[in-house]
Design a protein around this motif. Structure first.
Motif, PDB file in Angstrom:
ATOM      1  N   GLY A  75       0.858  -1.184   0.000  1.00  0.00           N
ATOM      2  CA  GLY A  75       0.000   0.000   0.000  1.00  0.00           C
ATOM      3  C   GLY A  75       0.886   1.223   0.000  1.00  0.00           C
ATOM      4  N   ALA A  76       0.342   2.333  -0.487  1.00  0.00           N
ATOM      5  CA  ALA A  76       1.107   3.583  -0.499  1.00  0.00           C
ATOM      6  C   ALA A  76       1.378   4.012   0.941  1.00  0.00           C
ATOM      7  N   PRO A  77       2.405   4.847   1.156  1.00  0.00           N
ATOM      8  CA  PRO A  77       2.602   5.377   2.507  1.00  0.00           C
ATOM      9  C   PRO A  77       1.320   6.089   2.959  1.00  0.00           C
ATOM     10  N   GLY A  78       0.871   5.809   4.162  1.00  0.00           N
ATOM     11  CA  GLY A  78      -0.338   6.446   4.681  1.00  0.00           C
ATOM     12  C   GLY A  78      -1.620   5.675   4.390  1.00  0.00           C
ATOM     13  N   ALA A  79      -1.517   4.586   3.612  1.00  0.00           N
ATOM     14  CA  ALA A  79      -2.730   3.812   3.296  1.00  0.00           C
ATOM     15  C   ALA A  79      -3.267   3.089   4.527  1.00  0.00           C
ATOM     16  N   GLY A  80      -2.434   2.952   5.539  1.00  0.00           N
ATOM     17  CA  GLY A  80      -2.889   2.314   6.779  1.00  0.00           C
ATOM     18  C   GLY A  80      -2.305   0.928   6.993  1.00  0.00           C
ATOM     19  N   LYS A  81      -1.145   0.662   6.399  1.00  0.00           N
ATOM     20  CA  LYS A  81      -0.567  -0.687   6.494  1.00  0.00           C
ATOM     21  C   LYS A  81      -0.288  -1.102   7.939  1.00  0.00           C
ATOM     22  N   SER A  82       0.387  -0.221   8.681  1.00  0.00           N
ATOM     23  CA  SER A  82       0.742  -0.676  10.038  1.00  0.00           C
ATOM     24  C   SER A  82      -0.502  -0.781  10.906  1.00  0.00           C
ATOM     25  N   THR A  83      -1.459   0.122  10.719  1.00  0.00           N
ATOM     26  CA  THR A  83      -2.705   0.039  11.487  1.00  0.00           C
ATOM     27  C   THR A  83      -3.436  -1.268  11.138  1.00  0.00           C
ATOM     28  N   PHE A  84      -3.454  -1.576   9.844  1.00  0.00           N
ATOM     29  CA  PHE A  84      -4.139  -2.789   9.384  1.00  0.00           C
ATOM     30  C   PHE A  84      -3.430  -4.053   9.884  1.00  0.00           C
ATOM     31  N   THR A 121       7.878  -0.096  16.460  1.00  0.00           N
ATOM     32  CA  THR A 121       7.205   0.753  17.457  1.00  0.00           C
ATOM     33  C   THR A 121       5.836   1.183  16.942  1.00  0.00           C
ATOM     34  N   ARG A 122       5.637   1.081  15.615  1.00  0.00           N
ATOM     35  CA  ARG A 122       4.333   1.459  15.060  1.00  0.00           C
ATOM     36  C   ARG A 122       3.248   0.458  15.474  1.00  0.00           C
ATOM     37  N   MET A 123       3.631  -0.744  15.841  1.00  0.00           N
ATOM     38  CA  MET A 123       2.619  -1.775  16.133  1.00  0.00           C
ATOM     39  C   MET A 123       2.790  -2.250  17.562  1.00  0.00           C
ATOM     40  N   VAL A 214     -10.046  -1.621   0.212  1.00  0.00           N
ATOM     41  CA  VAL A 214     -10.034  -0.156   0.303  1.00  0.00           C
ATOM     42  C   VAL A 214     -10.200   0.167   1.780  1.00  0.00           C
ATOM     43  N   ASN A 215      -9.148   0.716   2.353  1.00  0.00           N
ATOM     44  CA  ASN A 215      -9.120   0.964   3.806  1.00  0.00           C
ATOM     45  C   ASN A 215      -9.748   2.326   4.125  1.00  0.00           C
ATOM     46  N   LYS A 216      -9.892   2.606   5.387  1.00  0.00           N
ATOM     47  CA  LYS A 216     -10.437   3.865   5.914  1.00  0.00           C
ATOM     48  C   LYS A 216     -11.912   4.020   5.573  1.00  0.00           C
ATOM     49  N   ALA A 217     -12.614   2.865   5.413  1.00  0.00           N
ATOM     50  CA  ALA A 217     -14.047   2.907   5.128  1.00  0.00           C
ATOM     51  C   ALA A 217     -14.789   3.157   6.443  1.00  0.00           C
ATOM     52  N   ASP A 218     -14.617   4.353   6.977  1.00  0.00           N
ATOM     53  CA  ASP A 218     -15.312   4.704   8.217  1.00  0.00           C
ATOM     54  C   ASP A 218     -15.696   6.174   8.144  1.00  0.00           C
ATOM     55  N   GLY A 219     -16.660   6.579   8.985  1.00  0.00           N
ATOM     56  CA  GLY A 219     -17.096   7.977   9.059  1.00  0.00           C
ATOM     57  C   GLY A 219     -17.422   8.538   7.693  1.00  0.00           C
ATOM     58  N   CYS A 253     -12.648  -1.903   4.141  1.00  0.00           N
ATOM     59  CA  CYS A 253     -12.433  -2.205   5.560  1.00  0.00           C
ATOM     60  C   CYS A 253     -11.990  -0.930   6.281  1.00  0.00           C
ATOM     61  N   SER A 254     -12.023  -0.982   7.579  1.00  0.00           N
ATOM     62  CA  SER A 254     -11.444   0.104   8.368  1.00  0.00           C
ATOM     63  C   SER A 254     -10.516  -0.512   9.408  1.00  0.00           C
ATOM     64  N   ALA A 255      -9.222  -0.270   9.205  1.00  0.00           N
ATOM     65  CA  ALA A 255      -8.245  -0.817  10.149  1.00  0.00           C
ATOM     66  C   ALA A 255      -8.384  -0.128  11.500  1.00  0.00           C
ATOM     67  N   LEU A 256      -8.750   1.174  11.441  1.00  0.00           N
ATOM     68  CA  LEU A 256      -8.826   1.949  12.684  1.00  0.00           C
ATOM     69  C   LEU A 256     -10.048   1.547  13.503  1.00  0.00           C
ATOM     70  N   ALA A 257     -11.211   1.429  12.813  1.00  0.00           N
ATOM     71  CA  ALA A 257     -12.443   1.068  13.528  1.00  0.00           C
ATOM     72  C   ALA A 257     -12.613  -0.450  13.614  1.00  0.00           C
TER      73      ALA A 257
HETATM   74  P1  GDP Z   1       1.114   3.229   6.608  1.00  0.00           P
HETATM   75  O1  GDP Z   1       2.039   4.348   6.265  1.00  0.00           O
HETATM   76  O2  GDP Z   1       0.513   2.622   5.384  1.00  0.00           O
HETATM   77  O3  GDP Z   1       1.723   2.196   7.530  1.00  0.00           O
HETATM   78  O4  GDP Z   1      -0.141   3.886   7.371  1.00  0.00           O
HETATM   79  P2  GDP Z   1      -0.469   3.994   8.936  1.00  0.00           P
HETATM   80  O5  GDP Z   1      -1.000   2.727   9.449  1.00  0.00           O
HETATM   81  O6  GDP Z   1       0.700   4.585   9.627  1.00  0.00           O
HETATM   82  O7  GDP Z   1      -1.690   5.005   8.896  1.00  0.00           O
HETATM   83  C1  GDP Z   1      -1.564   6.327   8.384  1.00  0.00           C
HETATM   84  C2  GDP Z   1      -2.623   7.210   9.020  1.00  0.00           C
HETATM   85  O8  GDP Z   1      -3.913   6.735   8.615  1.00  0.00           O
HETATM   86  C3  GDP Z   1      -2.596   7.162  10.538  1.00  0.00           C
HETATM   87  O9  GDP Z   1      -2.903   8.462  11.024  1.00  0.00           O
HETATM   88  C4  GDP Z   1      -3.708   6.177  10.884  1.00  0.00           C
HETATM   89  O10 GDP Z   1      -4.304   6.430  12.142  1.00  0.00           O
HETATM   90  C5  GDP Z   1      -4.701   6.430   9.756  1.00  0.00           C
HETATM   91  N1  GDP Z   1      -5.534   5.262   9.474  1.00  0.00           N
HETATM   92  C6  GDP Z   1      -5.091   3.994   9.263  1.00  0.00           C
HETATM   93  N2  GDP Z   1      -6.137   3.179   9.056  1.00  0.00           N
HETATM   94  C7  GDP Z   1      -7.250   3.949   9.131  1.00  0.00           C
HETATM   95  C8  GDP Z   1      -8.668   3.684   8.993  1.00  0.00           C
HETATM   96  O11 GDP Z   1      -9.119   2.546   8.786  1.00  0.00           O
HETATM   97  N3  GDP Z   1      -9.501   4.746   9.110  1.00  0.00           N
HETATM   98  C9  GDP Z   1      -9.057   6.019   9.338  1.00  0.00           C
HETATM   99  N4  GDP Z   1      -9.964   6.985   9.431  1.00  0.00           N
HETATM  100  N5  GDP Z   1      -7.747   6.302   9.477  1.00  0.00           N
HETATM  101  C10 GDP Z   1      -6.865   5.289   9.380  1.00  0.00           C
END
Ligand code: GDP
Length: 343
Positions: A75-84, A121-123, A214-219, A253-257
């Motif tokens: 995934g691109a930087p910021g796509a939510g890889k570590s959160t996922f 440290t991200r996880m 497709v991540n961040k499917a929340d709010g 999906c939403s990795a955060l929620a």
């Molecule tokens: P990475 O660079 O791909 O590893 O992305 P990160 O996991 O570091 O996430 C980048 C930003 O997106 C962080 O501020 C996360 O909190 C946010 N983020 C990750 N997953 C989600 C999600 O499912 N929903 C929302 N709203 N934000 C998310």
């Protein structure tokens, strides 16, 4: 006479015993995490003095490995890889009772010494789990070298009893192809709001992916994520040449929620199950092993070329002549190669 203002002298620290292949082997197959970390350091080492013992260890671990499910995640930087990865890892450890190792192929680490993927440290929550192990990307050498080391770490993790190995990479250049080629199933995390151009996604990448989430499917992003998922469907429909069983599964999906993470895992498992049934799973692993063999040979040839004293002796002169336009590159290449071939 003693000076009472000085702190008391500490006894000398015990010297760290040099570990043998037996020590590494026993520690790894017993699932000892401290020994696992040291085994990773050993196989990642590019110091010639470690090669023989690393090779012995890998050979002995081989019959104990191959049992894990290998999942690539890009995934691109910021796509939510570590959160996922943290959300998926926690789900697998806590709900499914699995042991999960997270490895990485960071394309920036070998080249610049920097890091796009950051470190464990991200996880933090996943790292604290007894049945999870997170290892940052190896940092030395070329991208191919980094990928080869990650492959070796994957075998070591499996021999240590990890059921699932997640290999993370970032959507930059060759690293995605390399991770797709070392795993059983390749998952792409996408951002919502893809737009008409689908974030400029490369056709080549769509062909590598087995699951698109497709991540961040929340709010307020939920609708945009659903729209992006539909656009990926349409884009894939227009791609020919892939059998329908091989078309990627697409979901949001939403990795955060923590929404839809189990759905992504189900999709990964059904892709792997289908491949097991058709025989493609084993075939793919065999082909991967052959490709791995040649990747190592090529990497070692490149290293041998660049470190060979005879090559170093003449390379500046050859480069200067090529730069000055008095020697055709093909002739220069032949002179350099002759040094290797004839010694
Ligand atoms: P990475 O660079 O791909 O590893 O992305 P990160 O996991 O570091 O996430 C980048 C930003 O997106 C962080 O501020 C996360 O909190 C946010 N983020 C990750 N997953 C989600 C999600 O499912 N929903 C929302 N709203 N934000 C998310």
């Amino acid at each position: 006479m003693t000076d009472s203002s000085l702190p008391p002298r500490l006894p000398p620290a015990p010297r760290r015993r040099v570990l043998t292949a037996d020590d590494y082997f026993d520690g790894v197959v017993q699932g000892n995490l401290a020994m696992l970390a040291r085994a990773f350091t050993l196989v990642e080492s590019s110091a010639p003095k470690h090669h023989a013992i690393a090779e012995e260890l890998l050979t002995r671990l081989m019959p104990h490995s191959g049992t894990g499910l290998r999942i690539g995640i890009t995934g691109a930087p910021g796509a939510g890889k570590s959160t996922f990865i943290e959300a998926l890892g926690l789900l697998l450890v806590q709900q499914h009772g699995l042991r999960v190792a997270v490895l990485a192929v960071d394309p920036s680490s070998g080249v610049t010494g920097g890091s796009i993927l950051g470190d464990k440290t991200r996880m933090g929550r996943l790292a604290a789990e007894e049945n999870a192990f997170i290892r940052p990307s190896p940092s030395a050498g070329t991208l191919g070298g980094v990928a080869n080391k990650t492959r070796e770490c994957m075998l070591v993790a499996e021999a240590a009893g990890f059921d699932v190995v997640l290999v993370e990479t970032v959507g930059v250049g060759q690293s995605e192809t390399m991770v797709a080629e070392m795993t059983d199933c390749f998952l792409g995390l996408m951002l919502p709001g893809a737009g008409d151009e689908l974030q400029g996604i490369k056709r080549g990448l769509l062909e590598l992916l087995d699951v698109i989430a497709v991540n961040k499917a929340d709010g307020k992003n939920a609708e945009a994520a659903a729209l992006a998922a539909r656009q990926y469907h349409n884009a894939l429909d227009s791609l020919s040449g892939r059998q329908s069983s091989e078309t990627p599964a697409i979901m949001t999906c939403s990795a955060l929620a923590k929404i839809g993470i189990d759905g992504v895992w189900d999709a990964v498992q059904s892709k792997c199950d289908a491949r097991r049934k058709s025989g493609a799973f084993r075939r793919r692993r065999k082909e991967q092993n052959l490709r791995w063999l040649w990747a190592i040979v090529e990497d070692q040839l490149r290293q041998a070329l660049h470190t060979h004293p005879g090559v170093q002796e003449i390379c500046e002169d050859v480069e200067n002549q090529v730069l000055a336009g008095v020697m055709p590159p093909a002739v220069g290449a032949r002179r350099l190669m002759d040094v290797i071939i004839k010694t």
